[in-house]
Design a protein around this motif. Structure first.
Motif, PDB file in Angstrom:
ATOM      1  N   ILE A   1      -3.569   5.564   5.864  1.00 24.29           N
ATOM      2  CA  ILE A   1      -3.032   4.352   5.238  1.00 24.29           C
ATOM      3  C   ILE A   1      -1.845   3.830   6.058  1.00 24.29           C
ATOM      4  O   ILE A   1      -1.698   2.618   6.276  1.00 24.29           O
ATOM      5  CB  ILE A   1      -2.578   4.642   3.795  1.00 24.29           C
ATOM      6  CG1 ILE A   1      -3.752   5.148   2.941  1.00 24.29           C
ATOM      7  CG2 ILE A   1      -1.920   3.423   3.167  1.00 24.29           C
ATOM      8  CD1 ILE A   1      -4.814   4.126   2.678  1.00 24.29           C
TER       9      ILE A   1
ATOM     10  N   LYS B   1      -1.269  -1.388  -6.372  1.00 26.12           N
ATOM     11  CA  LYS B   1      -2.108  -0.607  -5.459  1.00 26.12           C
ATOM     12  C   LYS B   1      -3.523  -1.177  -5.404  1.00 26.12           C
ATOM     13  O   LYS B   1      -4.131  -1.284  -4.324  1.00 26.12           O
ATOM     14  CB  LYS B   1      -2.139   0.852  -5.893  1.00 26.12           C
ATOM     15  CG  LYS B   1      -3.037   1.760  -5.054  1.00 26.12           C
ATOM     16  CD  LYS B   1      -2.941   3.189  -5.553  1.00 26.12           C
ATOM     17  CE  LYS B   1      -3.858   4.127  -4.776  1.00 26.12           C
ATOM     18  NZ  LYS B   1      -5.286   3.877  -5.082  1.00 26.12           N
TER      19      LYS B   1
ATOM     20  N   ASP C   1      -5.370  -2.584  -1.987  1.00 26.27           N
ATOM     21  CA  ASP C   1      -6.580  -1.864  -1.569  1.00 26.27           C
ATOM     22  C   ASP C   1      -7.781  -2.797  -1.555  1.00 26.27           C
ATOM     23  O   ASP C   1      -8.635  -2.728  -0.656  1.00 26.27           O
ATOM     24  CB  ASP C   1      -6.829  -0.669  -2.493  1.00 26.27           C
ATOM     25  CG  ASP C   1      -5.876   0.489  -2.236  1.00 26.27           C
ATOM     26  OD1 ASP C   1      -5.082   0.409  -1.272  1.00 26.27           O
ATOM     27  OD2 ASP C   1      -5.909   1.475  -3.003  1.00 26.27           O
TER      28      ASP C   1
ATOM     29  N   GLU D   1       0.821  -1.211   0.000  1.00 23.97           N
ATOM     30  CA  GLU D   1       0.000   0.000   0.000  1.00 23.97           C
ATOM     31  C   GLU D   1       0.854   1.260   0.000  1.00 23.97           C
ATOM     32  O   GLU D   1       0.382   2.342  -0.392  1.00 23.97           O
ATOM     33  CB  GLU D   1      -0.969   0.021   1.192  1.00 23.97           C
ATOM     34  CG  GLU D   1      -0.329   0.132   2.564  1.00 23.97           C
ATOM     35  CD  GLU D   1       0.008  -1.219   3.181  1.00 23.97           C
ATOM     36  OE1 GLU D   1      -0.115  -1.330   4.420  1.00 23.97           O
ATOM     37  OE2 GLU D   1       0.386  -2.152   2.452  1.00 23.97           O
TER      38      GLU D   1
END
Length: 494
Positions: free
Chosen positions: A204, A130, A134, A100
């Motif tokens: 994040i 990514k 995610d 991430e």
């Protein structure tokens, strides 16, 4: 490879994002996700090439190539194409603890070494990476996985950037008791305070740190080793110590007027802005403001770009970026062949935003700052520059030469120095008696990581000098492996 003709059928697409003129009004992350069908098509472009240089071509002796953590890129590209997202996540996590982060802020050397990139735009590897991680978080597949049993070994890690976190994650997996020390008030190192929020949202970072904490890693913040805790005391309390404090000593510009008010190191500027944003949404005013100011950023790289993007969001009057090197070519030069990282002209997000707002790329190339002048009250008012050219000296090295008659004066209310870093800060190294190399980094061999002090290891920027996050993860994983081997006599860590 599920789609042998995918690279012939589908064109590369960039991940969607907010328009530059809109995103400069927000501190939120500006990238947006692909649709699933688009991602599957992008995964289908992977060619089943004979040698996947994207994951295996790295050779530091000949220049940066491929992925430093050896991500299994063709495998998870194919799994995404087939819609097997959970399996793709499993393959991604085998080599990368924090996709991430790399999926957002890594410059993607893997794409520079993509075989398809020889004749076409490369596979959108970074966007796919990514999307996989995610999706993993959205589906609840990423959960704490504490070790089944613990050893009696205690390890201290100094620094909570990507190298320190990767080392902590790996050592915790095999059951060691890991404590990470961070001098800032939040965990993450440069992930938290060195990269602006719009590029890497701090939620994040915290999400991953929370998982590591639930897995059993202890984090200690607002504690500087060498100051709050003497380094030798730390060594006596732990079975091993890993130094991962980064290369945080900035390169200065010792010219006339340097002591003027309004001249700051880039990292001080970025750190203060992010801390104020996280603490109060900028309400406390505890940051260096560019509002209504003529801003000049001296230096390039990712940090310089982040300064440009931050100044725009602070509503600067103008922003200009000085680069001492020549403008890169539009295409690869002969001395920069594939599969090495392509040194070509590109607009990063900050320059794209500045161009949209002010009409042109903010960068000025082959320019040298000669002095600063003030307004009479100690505040920086102007920069004096000269254009340069690069010529080979008697020693065979290229050196800058000033071009007569090219002097220029620039208005400046805020100057940000973004000229790289000279190495780590020294108190911990000095207190422990760790040898340093000619660049002042902790002296330790890559893939070995042992210093001259028994039980003390070094990794990341503190060992190799300023580098990429993905290299920090590589070194964090590597130092964990060697530390485990030293403690236990053998290791199963990769």
């Amino acid at each position: 490879m599920g789609k042998p003709t995918g690279f012939l059928e589908f064109e590369r697409k960039e991940a969607p994002g907010k328009k530059p003129e809109d995103r400069i009004h927000s501190w939120d992350e500006f990238s947006e996700p692909f649709g699933e069908q688009e991602l599957r098509e992008q995964g289908a472009r992977c060619m089943d090439c004979g040698i996947p240089f994207c994951q295996t071509g790295n050779d530091p002796a000949k220049g940066s190539m491929g992925c430093p953590v050896y991500n299994l890129i063709p495998e998870w590209n194919d799994l995404v194409y087939r819609g097997k997202w959970k399996e793709a996540l499993h393959r991604l996590h085998k080599t990368n603890n924090f996709p991430e982060f790399t999926g957002r802020v890594c410059p993607a050397p893997c794409e520079g070494s993509c075989v398809l990139g020889i004749i076409e735009p490369p596979v959108a590897i970074k966007s796919i990476e990514k999307a996989i991680i995610d999706r993993g978080f959205e589906e609840g597949w990423v959960v704490p996985e504490p070790p089944d049993q613990r050893t009696d070994k205690k390890i201290a890690i100094v620094g909570s950037g990507p190298a320190g976190l990767a080392a902590a994650a790996q050592l915790n997996k095999v059951g060691h008791n890991v404590t990470v020390y961070e001098r800032a008030d939040r965990i993450g190192g440069l992930l938290t305070y060195g990269i602006p929020n719009m590029k890497l949202e701090k939620g994040i970072v915290k999400r991953r740190v929370d998982i590591l904490e639930q897995e059993g890693i202890e984090f200690v913040t607002s504690t500087e080793i060498g100051k709050d805790i003497p380094a030798d005391e730390l060594k006596s309390r732990f079975d091993a110590v890993i130094l991962a404090g980064g290369a945080t000593r900035p390169r200065d510009l010792p010219i006339d007027g340097r002591d003027s008010k309004g001249i700051h190191f880039a990292m001080d500027y970025l750190h203060a802005d992010t801390k104020s944003l996280l603490d109060s949404g900028h309400e406390d005013g505890n940051y260096i403001s560019a509002k209504d100011k003529n801003v000049i950023v001296i230096g390039g790289g990712d940090t310089g770009t982040d300064c440009v993007g931050t100044a725009l969001r602070q509503q600067c009057k103008s922003v200009t970026q000085f680069e001492i090197m020549p403008q890169p070519p539009e295409d690869r030069a002969d001395h920069n062949p594939w599969p090495r990282w392509p040194n070509i002209y590109r607009l990063d997000y900050g320059q794209e935003e500045a161009k949209k707002k002010f009409g042109d790329d903010p960068r000025q190339y082959e320019i040298m700052t000669k002095k600063f002048t003030t307004d009479g009250q100690g505040n920086v008012k102007e920069l004096h520059t000269v254009q340069i050219t690069w010529e080979k000296g008697n020693n065979g090295r290229m050196a800058p030469k000033e071009i007569p008659g090219t002097g220029k004066v620039w208005k400046a209310d805020l100057v940000l120095l973004s000229m790289g870093f000279l190495g780590p800060e020294n108190p911990v190294l000095e207190q422990l008696g760790v040898e340093q190399d000619e660049r002042s980094n902790a002296k330790a061999e890559h893939e070995v990581y042992t210093t001259n002090v028994d039980g003390v290891f070094a990794a990341g920027d503190m060992r190799r000098g300023q580098s990429l996050i993905v290299w920090a993860i590589n070194e964090g994983r590597g130092v964990a492996r060697e530390c485990d081997r030293w403690l236990m006599g053998s290791t199963e860590l990769p």
